[in-house]
Design an enzyme around this catalytic site. Structure first.
Site, PDB file in Angstrom:
ATOM      1  N   GLU A  42       0.850  -1.199   0.000  1.00  0.00           N
ATOM      2  CA  GLU A  42       0.000   0.000   0.000  1.00  0.00           C
ATOM      3  C   GLU A  42       0.882   1.245   0.000  1.00  0.00           C
ATOM      4  O   GLU A  42       1.944   1.281   0.620  1.00  0.00           O
ATOM      5  CB  GLU A  42      -0.939  -0.028   1.209  1.00  0.00           C
ATOM      6  CG  GLU A  42      -1.978  -1.134   1.054  1.00  0.00           C
ATOM      7  CD  GLU A  42      -2.910  -1.279   2.243  1.00  0.00           C
ATOM      8  OE1 GLU A  42      -2.833  -0.458   3.180  1.00  0.00           O
ATOM      9  OE2 GLU A  42      -3.706  -2.233   2.229  1.00  0.00           O
ATOM     10  N   LYS A 198      -4.460   1.556 -41.099  1.00  0.00           N
ATOM     11  CA  LYS A 198      -4.034   0.325 -40.428  1.00  0.00           C
ATOM     12  C   LYS A 198      -5.234  -0.377 -39.799  1.00  0.00           C
ATOM     13  O   LYS A 198      -6.265   0.245 -39.553  1.00  0.00           O
ATOM     14  CB  LYS A 198      -2.962   0.623 -39.375  1.00  0.00           C
ATOM     15  CG  LYS A 198      -3.470   1.145 -38.060  1.00  0.00           C
ATOM     16  CD  LYS A 198      -2.383   1.259 -37.006  1.00  0.00           C
ATOM     17  CE  LYS A 198      -2.990   1.713 -35.687  1.00  0.00           C
ATOM     18  NZ  LYS A 198      -2.031   2.149 -34.699  1.00  0.00           N
ATOM     19  N   THR A 230       4.382  -0.784 -28.692  1.00  0.00           N
ATOM     20  CA  THR A 230       5.204  -1.917 -29.138  1.00  0.00           C
ATOM     21  C   THR A 230       6.107  -1.517 -30.299  1.00  0.00           C
ATOM     22  O   THR A 230       7.068  -2.226 -30.607  1.00  0.00           O
ATOM     23  CB  THR A 230       4.304  -3.069 -29.629  1.00  0.00           C
ATOM     24  OG1 THR A 230       3.577  -2.598 -30.781  1.00  0.00           O
ATOM     25  CG2 THR A 230       3.328  -3.522 -28.564  1.00  0.00           C
TER      26      THR A 230
HETATM   27  C1  R5P Z   1      -2.839   4.409 -31.958  1.00  0.00           C
HETATM   28  O1  R5P Z   1      -3.930   4.749 -32.293  1.00  0.00           O
HETATM   29  C2  R5P Z   1      -1.729   5.345 -31.531  1.00  0.00           C
HETATM   30  O2  R5P Z   1      -1.776   6.574 -32.171  1.00  0.00           O
HETATM   31  C3  R5P Z   1      -0.401   4.695 -31.781  1.00  0.00           C
HETATM   32  O3  R5P Z   1      -0.253   4.520 -33.178  1.00  0.00           O
HETATM   33  C4  R5P Z   1      -0.325   3.365 -31.100  1.00  0.00           C
HETATM   34  O4  R5P Z   1      -0.639   3.488 -29.741  1.00  0.00           O
HETATM   35  C5  R5P Z   1       1.051   2.767 -31.270  1.00  0.00           C
HETATM   36  O5  R5P Z   1       1.038   1.477 -30.738  1.00  0.00           O
HETATM   37  P1  R5P Z   1       2.131   0.408 -31.171  1.00  0.00           P
HETATM   38  O6  R5P Z   1       3.470   1.097 -31.070  1.00  0.00           O
HETATM   39  O7  R5P Z   1       1.976  -0.692 -30.152  1.00  0.00           O
HETATM   40  O8  R5P Z   1       1.819  -0.041 -32.547  1.00  0.00           O
END
Ligand code: R5P
Length: 329
Positions: A42, A198, A230
């Site tokens: 905590e 995407k 990521t």
């Molecule tokens: C998504 O809508 C955000 O704008 C970023 O493109 C996203 O959070 C990036 O995530 P990652 O690096 O895991 O693909």
């Protein structure tokens, strides 16, 4: 307008170096507070100085490792200041968390960004201050007033000397959700804009490129996004740009979440440089000579000063350049 005693800045453990940098810009000392965990996990908070009637700014970024702990520390600190009779309390969250959970787009899912905004107000914040929310509409999730800053002007100041108005370069938004901000970024640099459409693979965090919208047949590209987690979104974009013959790719993002080995995978994908900010700490294992960190501490400090003095914050963003020091490491 109520008159508060001086500006007091405090921080939890999420990113103390950033709070220190803001205090250096303001020319004040960071306030003293104990914020630690007991053996039972905590969190305990005690403000070590009188805060009665002070204009208190609690700086706590929400992200990186330990995002949920950062949130709890912030909430408990806000409660402590409320009970210490602070004059006004501003929750300063350089990166706000749970921004991707901003709508009920599947059955039986929460709107966590709204829940978090509510909790910040209930805990005791009178105002919020943040930077580049995942969607601007999240501002409306708060029932307290606040300001959303943008790192795009400092980023534009960084890129302008090499890119402004050039005919061999393009700005690429790797996500249609980022189209409007991408457009502003490209317009300010006098460059064309292309988008990537995407698709996310369910709730796995993985994404794939569906289509490129616009002309990417340029020699150089700046890929710009609000945050990199990521790195999958940006790496897919880099791959598509290379297929189109783009030779020189730099990536700009505001919030370097960079989970796991995302930083290394990203720099290994063939980009020349990743330019990000210090809204989140970059742990030593993520450091790489190709990662440049542009400090937004001068912008937060100037905004805090304006909030305290009752000056316009919007006016900061209406001039073409911020006219604040560019600190890059
Ligand atoms: C998504 O809508 C955000 O704008 C970023 O493109 C996203 O959070 C990036 O995530 P990652 O690096 O895991 O693909």
């Amino acid at each position: 307008m109520p008159v508060y005693r001086g500006i007091s800045v405090y921080t939890g453990n999420a990113h103390p170096a950033f709070a220190e940098a803001v205090c250096t810009e303001l020319g004040i000392k960071l306030g003293e507070a104990d914020v630690f965990k007991f053996t039972n996990d905590e969190i305990f908070v005690q403000i070590k100085e009188n805060a009665r009637e002070h204009d208190v700014f609690v700086i706590q970024t929400l992200g990186g490792t330990g995002v949920n702990e950062a949130i709890m520390e912030l909430l408990i600190m806000l409660d402590a200041f409320k009970r210490a009779s602070a004059g006004r309390i501003t929750a300063v969250m350089p990166r706000f968390a749970y921004g991707l959970s901003d709508k009920k787009d599947q059955p039986r899912v929460p709107i966590s960004a709204r829940l978090l905004a509510d909790m910040v107000g209930v805990a005791g914040a009178d105002r919020f201050l943040t930077m580049d929310l995942h969607k601007g509409q999240i501002q409306g999730f708060f029932s307290i007033p606040g300001d959303e800053l943008s790192a795009f002007l400092p980023l534009i100041d960084y890129f302008a000397p090499d890119y402004a108005g050039r005919d061999d370069a393009v700005v690429v938004a790797p996500d249609l959700g980022f189209a409007k901000k991408g457009r502003n970024f490209a317009e300010k640099l006098g460059l064309p804009l292309a988008f990537i459409e995407k698709r996310r693979a369910g709730n796995t965090g993985r994404s794939e490129v569906l289509e490129v919208i616009g002309d990417v047949n340029y020699r150089r590209a700046i890929v710009v996004d609000d945050e990199i987690n990521t790195g999958g979104t940006v790496r897919n974009t880099v791959a598509v740009l290379k297929e189109h013959g783009v030779k020189d790719i730099v990536v700009a993002c505001v919030h370097p979440v960079l989970s796991g080995d995302a930083a290394h995978k990203l720099v290994a994908s063939g980009i020349r440089e990743l330019v990000t900010t210090d809204t989140l700490p970059l742990s030593p294992e993520k450091h790489d000579p190709r990662i440049r960190v542009l400090s937004v501490a001068p912008l937060f400090a100037e905004t805090i000063r304006r909030i305290h003095d009752g000056e316009s914050v919007g006016a900061l963003f209406t001039s073409p350049s911020l006219q604040l020091p560019l600190r890059v490491s």
